[in-house]
Design a protein around this motif. Structure first.
Motif, PDB file in Angstrom:
ATOM      1  N   THR A 124       0.837  -1.197   0.000  1.00 36.36           N
ATOM      2  CA  THR A 124       0.000   0.000   0.000  1.00 36.36           C
ATOM      3  C   THR A 124       0.878   1.256   0.000  1.00 36.36           C
ATOM      4  N   ASN A 125       0.503   2.227  -0.827  1.00 40.18           N
ATOM      5  CA  ASN A 125       1.260   3.472  -0.912  1.00 40.18           C
ATOM      6  C   ASN A 125       1.246   4.199   0.437  1.00 40.18           C
ATOM      7  N   PRO A 126       2.385   4.763   0.864  1.00 44.19           N
ATOM      8  CA  PRO A 126       2.434   5.492   2.139  1.00 44.19           C
ATOM      9  C   PRO A 126       1.386   6.608   2.239  1.00 44.19           C
ATOM     10  N   LEU A 127       1.015   7.201   1.090  1.00 44.76           N
ATOM     11  CA  LEU A 127      -0.008   8.250   1.112  1.00 44.76           C
ATOM     12  C   LEU A 127      -1.345   7.704   1.602  1.00 44.76           C
ATOM     13  N   VAL A 128      -1.627   6.453   1.274  1.00 45.35           N
ATOM     14  CA  VAL A 128      -2.878   5.818   1.706  1.00 45.35           C
ATOM     15  C   VAL A 128      -2.823   5.529   3.200  1.00 45.35           C
TER      16      VAL A 128
END
Length: 638
Positions: A180-184
């Motif tokens: 999962t992208n860190p932004l998420v």
């Protein structure tokens, strides 16, 4: 039916939930994380029958699997991108404002349109902001990557979005968290804290299986700050004992697996874990075909793709063996596209100003890229006539046109797609020529598999009589028999027979990419059929990235970097290299080593019975490390 007893780890999950704590369920390969996720969802529904639950995961295939295991009106299963977009798309006023702020802030990756020279970008976005395949800021169209950036910004700056999300969902579960992208993760573990409303966020996954660079990898900082509570699932239900031991040597996070305590688990026999077989084989001739005929592979059925897999790091290493080498050479090794990219890179590096009326050939002479003479001698693979010289096709075109020509391996093979059915969807990186070919072959497969309703829905061919039914059967049979015809001949036949018409996207792509089409259209359709079968998993070959989550009786792992400098198997098996590096190279070494350890871990843990790791011409240090990990008796020269 009697409900299955909750696993101890799932019971611990609900102790955290009862305390109002967010949680992370960590489990190594083969531990049954998806089973635990399903148990958690079912128990959450049982205890909270009126509550809405969302489960997000990384791929469409995973969405489908969870939906098949749990069917409830209050459960939504979705990919992360679709979920976030659905939750922000109705707030168009805030979307427009946020997008403009992001575009005008150099901290973000969404840039102003190249044609726009204003210091501050302004756009009314009269048609609103939409989620499309490609980025087109002028038209208010954002794509895959931008959805995450915009959603992250909006949840950070609009507390009401956090309130709305928490009001709507009592439970938010995220599978395969490591990818999962860190932004998420920021949205769910930081920005949602702005809202005082109650909501539980749960993550499921394994830090050692984070094999994509855009994933968060692990949640250590959130665990250390008590934002999330970790629960470890250490039992392994898949792997034999020797594979478990090897995998424990590779792990770096302290999670040590043990065999399952469930006597019915696949890796158990009469109350004991199966030992299995592991071997580290090496030679100096690198003849894998010969090696696979030795006693070490007795009983392996390489023709059975469900039982046996040969894993390589790159598609380039697989393509010749799987029968689509020419297609891979076109998309991955086109010399003139490499030349063009080198030219563009040098122009940017030297801040050169190129006149609009210059041809590609003139710019090549002007920029003076290295090795130009070598590149310009390369001819088309099909023949050597002057008309087909690659450089001759482009040198007299305006440079402004040539510089926009772009294709790479992702345009042919999208590593993050789940299966061939997904290859025609809008978020695939595959180009429109390949999508068209995938559609043709997919229609053949649908008909062959008697999925007639899907077949009818996806084709323009009207089947409204017995005669038409016979006609479509003949058409499908002819396409199946066209293996030795060219790709162009198959495309034209499918169009003529109305089974797969050339749509606007295909036509537009061919007009803009005539150079690429001239190369691809002459390839035998058999190569594309081989590519399709490879991506569908019908061959014994796979890249080491594409088999995460899969399992096979027999696994051969080929430790060959294929020229990819993001991975280094010498780093993995030769501890002495680190001491020879300067401080400036240490950081790069650490990243490459960790990336290599993770891909190696994923590969070896696919094996249910037999594992062979092959290394060509290893050093003595590598052999000694292999003996330490595999056992001296299992390291053999062939």
């Amino acid at each position: 039916m009697v409900e299955a007893r909750l696993e101890p780890e799932v019971e611990e999950v609900f102790r955290n939930i009862n305390n109002g704590d967010n949680f992370l369920l960590s489990g190594g390969a083969g531990s049954g994380k998806t089973y635990s996720l399903v148990q958690v969802i079912k128990e959450a529904i049982r205890k909270n029958p009126a509550a809405n639950i969302v489960c997000m995961t990384y791929t469409n295939a995973a969405v489908k699997e969870i939906e098949e295991r749990v069917n409830h009106k209050n459960l939504r299963v979705s990919t992360i991108h679709d979920f976030l977009w659905d939750n922000i798309k109705m707030f168009q006023k805030q979307l427009k404002k946020s997008l403009l702020v992001i575009i005008n802030d150099d901290e973000y990756k969404i840039k102003k349109p190249n044609e726009d020279c204003e210091e501050i970008y302004i756009n009314e976005f009269e048609n609103g902001i939409t989620y499309k395949e490609h980025l087109n800021i002028k038209n208010g169209e954002i794509s895959h990557d931008e959805v995450l950036i915009v959603a992250n910004y909006m949840y950070k700056n609009y507390k009401v979005l956090c309130d709305i999300l928490k009001d709507k969902y009592k439970f938010i579960f995220i599978d395969e968290y490591q990818d999962t992208n860190p932004l998420v993760v920021q949205i769910f573990l930081e920005y949602l804290l702005q809202s005082k409303k109650k909501c539980i966020v749960g993550f499921f996954g394994d830090s050692m299986q984070s094999i994509y660079d855009d994933g968060i990898g692990d949640l250590s900082k959130y665990i250390e700050s008590n934002i999330i509570q970790e629960i470890k699932k250490i039992q392994n239900r898949r792997s034999p004992q020797l594979v478990i031991n090897l995998a424990n040597n590779v792990r770096t996070d302290g999670l040590i697996q043990i065999p399952s305590s469930d006597n019915n688990a696949p890796n158990m026999r009469n109350g004991q874990a199966k030992m299995g077989n592991i071997k580290f084989l090496y030679s100096s001739n690198n003849d894998l075909d010969k090696l696979k005929n030795t006693k070490w592979f007795a009983g392996w059925k390489f023709e059975d793709a469900k039982q046996t897999k040969e894993l390589s790091l790159t598609h380039n290493l697989i393509a010749p063996k799987a029968g689509f080498g020419n297609l891979m050479d076109i998309y991955g090794k086109d010399p003139i596209i490499k030349l063009k990219n080198d030219v563009v890179s040098k122009i940017k590096k030297n801040n050169m100003v190129i006149e609009e009326n210059l041809t590609f050939g003139q710019v090549v002479s002007l920029v003076q890229v290295k090795n130009v003479k070598k590149l310009l001698k390369v001819d088309l693979i099909m023949d050597n006539t002057e008309d087909n010289k690659l450089y001759e096709q482009l040198k007299d075109l305006p440079f402004s046109i040539v510089r926009k020509i772009y294709f790479d391996v992702d345009s042919l093979i999208d590593d993050k797609k789940d299966d061939a059915d997904d290859q025609t969807k809008s978020d695939s990186k595959r180009d429109d020529l390949m999508k068209h070919l995938f559609k043709i072959q997919m229609l053949v497969q649908l008909y062959e598999n008697k999925r007639y309703s899907e077949f009818i829905r996806k084709t323009k061919f009207k089947i409204d009589s017995i005669i038409k039914k016979k006609e479509i059967k003949e058409i499908v049979e002819i396409i199946k028999s066209m293996s030795m015809s060219t790709i162009e001949e198959v495309i034209n036949f499918a169009d003529e027979k109305r089974i797969c018409k050339k749509d606007d996207k295909f036509t537009d792509f061919i007009e803009k990419n005539e150079y690429l089409y001239k190369r691809v259209k002459r390839i035998k359709f058999l190569e594309f059929q081989n590519l399709y079968n490879y991506l569908e998993g019908h061959t014994p070959f796979s890249t080491q990235h594409k088999i995460k989550g899969a399992e096979f009786d027999n696994v051969l792992v080929v430790l060959d970097g294929g020229g990819w400098n993001k991975y280094n198997f010498e780093y993995l098996l030769d501890d002495s290299i680190q001491s020879t590096l300067s401080k400036s190279k240490q950081k790069s070494y650490d990243k490459i080593l960790m990336r290599t350890k993770k891909i190696f871990y994923v590969c070896i843990t696919r094996a249910k019975e037999n594992l062979v790791v092959y290394y060509n011409s290893p050093s003595l240090s590598i052999i000694n490390k292999a003996k330490e990990w595999f056992g001296e008796e299992n390291v053999l020269e062939c």
